[in-house]
Design a protein around this motif. Structure first.
Motif, mmCIF file in Angstrom:
data_model
loop_
_atom_site.group_PDB
_atom_site.id
_atom_site.type_symbol
_atom_site.label_atom_id
_atom_site.label_comp_id
_atom_site.label_asym_id
_atom_site.label_seq_id
_atom_site.Cartn_x
_atom_site.Cartn_y
_atom_site.Cartn_z
ATOM 1 N N ASN A 1 63.649 -15.040 34.465
ATOM 2 C CA ASN A 1 63.161 -16.172 35.241
ATOM 3 C C ASN A 1 62.810 -15.676 36.641
ATOM 4 O OD1 ASN A 1 63.647 -18.336 37.324
ATOM 5 N ND2 ASN A 1 63.824 -19.578 35.475
ATOM 6 N N PRO A 2 61.673 -16.097 37.216
ATOM 7 C CA PRO A 2 61.277 -15.619 38.546
ATOM 8 C C PRO A 2 62.356 -15.775 39.616
ATOM 9 C CG PRO A 2 59.469 -16.804 37.544
ATOM 10 C CD PRO A 2 60.654 -16.978 36.629
ATOM 11 N N LYS A 3 63.148 -16.834 39.562
ATOM 12 C CA LYS A 3 64.214 -17.013 40.558
ATOM 13 C C LYS A 3 65.270 -15.922 40.431
ATOM 14 C CE LYS A 3 63.604 -21.988 40.931
ATOM 15 N NZ LYS A 3 64.158 -23.304 40.663
ATOM 16 N N CYS B 1 64.772 -12.948 39.092
ATOM 17 C CA CYS B 1 64.138 -11.675 39.443
ATOM 18 C C CYS B 1 64.144 -11.446 40.953
ATOM 19 C CB CYS B 1 62.710 -11.631 38.914
ATOM 20 S SG CYS B 1 62.630 -11.555 37.113
ATOM 21 N N LYS B 2 64.057 -12.504 41.732
ATOM 22 C CA LYS B 2 64.094 -12.370 43.189
ATOM 23 C C LYS B 2 65.513 -12.121 43.689
ATOM 24 C CE LYS B 2 59.953 -15.066 44.053
ATOM 25 N NZ LYS B 2 59.364 -16.291 44.570
ATOM 26 N N LEU B 3 66.518 -12.615 42.970
ATOM 27 C CA LEU B 3 67.908 -12.470 43.386
ATOM 28 C C LEU B 3 68.554 -11.159 42.943
ATOM 29 C CD1 LEU B 3 69.273 -16.055 42.644
ATOM 30 C CD2 LEU B 3 68.874 -15.041 44.898
ATOM 31 N N ARG C 1 68.354 -7.379 42.108
ATOM 32 C CA ARG C 1 67.550 -6.174 42.316
ATOM 33 C C ARG C 1 67.512 -5.340 41.028
ATOM 34 N NH1 ARG C 1 67.377 -2.572 47.505
ATOM 35 N NH2 ARG C 1 66.258 -0.800 46.676
ATOM 36 N N THR D 1 58.943 -11.061 29.655
ATOM 37 C CA THR D 1 57.851 -10.931 30.605
ATOM 38 C C THR D 1 57.095 -9.652 30.265
ATOM 39 O OG1 THR D 1 57.259 -11.144 32.941
ATOM 40 C CG2 THR D 1 59.039 -9.630 32.422
ATOM 41 N N ALA E 1 49.674 -15.059 44.009
ATOM 42 C CA ALA E 1 51.084 -14.628 44.029
ATOM 43 C C ALA E 1 51.961 -15.704 43.390
ATOM 44 C CB ALA E 1 51.521 -14.354 45.458
ATOM 45 N N ASP E 2 52.878 -15.283 42.541
ATOM 46 C CA ASP E 2 53.850 -16.150 41.865
ATOM 47 C C ASP E 2 53.224 -17.151 40.899
ATOM 48 O OD1 ASP E 2 56.079 -14.933 43.090
ATOM 49 O OD2 ASP E 2 55.797 -16.177 44.877
ATOM 50 N N ARG F 1 52.209 -18.670 37.481
ATOM 51 C CA ARG F 1 52.713 -18.569 36.116
ATOM 52 C C ARG F 1 51.519 -18.399 35.180
ATOM 53 N NH1 ARG F 1 57.497 -20.537 33.354
ATOM 54 N NH2 ARG F 1 56.984 -20.783 31.158
#
Length: 127
Positions: A4-6, A8-10, A12, A91, A108-109, A111
């Motif tokens: 999930n993109p969230k 993936c940002k949290l 590393r 993904t 960017a970002d 979907r």
């Protein structure tokens, strides 16, 4: 781990923690790399032309080393043809050489889903 993109940002390096199948080759403009990333524990990856040669989802961090399979003879895929799929949690990471006139049709970002157009080439240069 979720792709999930969230998440993936949290987290590393989530794409290096999860199971992945990397395919490399060439297209008319140079190098091409397709990496399927499946969420560990749930995200089985299937590559149609490899059939039973790969098995993903063997367990979190259970691989002692990467497994490399050389496909011989080389496989040529048709534009828009089915490459494979996922059972759940997935993904795709694409890297490729492209001509100077290649234009991405993405923000960017954004979907995207299977079949969405990622970019375009000049009609004369679309080989």
């Amino acid at each position: 781990m979720s792709v999930n993109p969230k998440i993936c940002k949290l987290v590393r390096g989530v794409f290096t923690l999860n199971e992945r199948v990397l395919l490399t080759g060439t297209w008319s403009h140079g190098f091409f790399s397709y990496t399927a990333v499946g969420a560990t524990g749930v995200g089985s990856i299937k590559i149609n032309f490899l059939k039973d040669k790969i098995k993903t989802n063997k367990g979190f961090l259970t691989f002692l080393k990467d497994t490399e399979i050389e496909v011989s003879p080389e496989v040529t895929l048709e534009k828009g043809g089915m490459l494979g799929g996922f059972n759940f949690g997935s993904t795709i990471v694409l890297m490729f050489e492209a001509p100077k006139d290649f234009q991405f049709n993405l923000e960017a970002d954004q979907r995207i889903q299977m079949g969405d157009k990622l970019g375009s080439l000049d009609v004369e240069d679309s080989t």
